[in-house]
Scaffold this active site. Structure first.
Site, PDB file in Angstrom:
ATOM      1  CE1 TYR A 179      -4.071   1.796   0.650  1.00  0.00           C
ATOM      2  CE2 TYR A 179      -2.910   2.963   2.180  1.00  0.00           C
ATOM      3  CZ  TYR A 179      -3.865   2.914   1.767  1.00  0.00           C
ATOM      4  OH  TYR A 179      -4.747   4.087   1.734  1.00  0.00           O
TER       5      TYR A 179
ATOM      6  CE  LYS B 210      -3.770   4.934  -1.533  1.00  0.00           C
ATOM      7  NZ  LYS B 210      -4.921   5.436  -2.583  1.00  0.00           N
TER       8      LYS B 210
END
Length: 251
Positions: free
Chosen positions: A152, A156
């Site tokens: 993640y 991001k």
């Protein structure tokens, strides 16, 4: 050309995406509400219509090129040329690096980064034709590093580089691109994180708030308010920026 008041928001069934879709509808946009299935979008669309707005539910896996093309075409045919895009679709597959599977890595990368790429590539066709466009990509404070989120965090962080490059390439066509990087926002996703670490959600939120300068956790509407500005005509000189919405400064 006259600016088309049509927006597409991905991952708009709930949480931040739903809040952004509702806010843009309130601002006067007709909104293509995109999520994995059309049925998932019904609550968001119903809320927008009850408030007097215009919305269309569209089911699509944003990591699938054919489904993305079909979804954007449907919005363009039914609502008009989309000139605003909010890439919010995302999933969590948290784990420590040594426990993380290749599927956990690939799924997160595909939804966040491949999804943003495919959606942006499709929507920019309409934006460049109209001579106006606004792209808002959802990053996260996790881009700075967060234990148990190597997939993640990487996705991001990648979203930030993607945003800056899109801003450079599309600026001459009247298109801006910016990223919002939320901190702790009270959503089903953060509730799932609390459950993963074995914490009661209210206590989890209290602990998070104690470490935030403004002494509260964020709400989806906090993100929607910034998205509302970034997609406005007045924000035309703001592009290629990553704005942290986290209740305090981020390193």
């Amino acid at each position: 050309m006259t600016q088309s008041r049509v927006a597409i928001v991905t991952g708009a069934a709930r949480g931040i995406g739903a809040a952004v879709a509702k806010r843009l509808a309130k601002d006067g946009f007709a909104v293509g509400v995109v999520d994995l299935t059309e049925d998932n979008c019904k609550d968001t669309v119903a809320a927008i219509k009850e408030a007097g707005g215009t919305a269309l539910a569209v089911g699509a896996d944003v990591s699938n090129a054919e489904q993305v093309t079909a979804a954007v075409t449907t919005v363009a045919d039914r609502l008009g040329a989309p000139t605003v895009l909010v890439n919010n679709a995302g999933i969590l597959r948290d784990n420590l690096l040594f426990k993380m599977s290749e599927d956990d890595w690939d799924m997160v990368m595909n939804v966040h980064l491949r999804g943003a790429f495919l959606m942006t590539r499709e929507v920019q066709k309409y934006q460049t034709q109209e001579g106006f466009g606004r792209i808002v990509n959802l990053s996260s404070t996790s881009a700075l590093g967060n234990r148990g989120q190597v997939n993640y965090s990487a996705a991001k962080a990648g979203m930030q580089g993607f945003t800056k490059t899109v801003a450079i390439e599309l600026g001459k066509f009247g298109v801006t691109a910016n990223a919002i990087a939320p901190g702790f926002i009270e959503t089903d996703m953060t509730a799932a994180t609390a459950a993963r670490v074995g914490a009661e959600f209210d206590q989890f939120k209290e602990a998070a708030a104690a470490a935030i300068p403004v002494r509260r956790v964020g709400q989806p509407d906090d993100i929607a308010a910034l998205a509302s500005f970034l997609v406005s005509e007045e924000a035309g000189f703001v592009s290629g920026q990553v704005i942290y919405v986290a209740g305090g400064p981020q390193d």
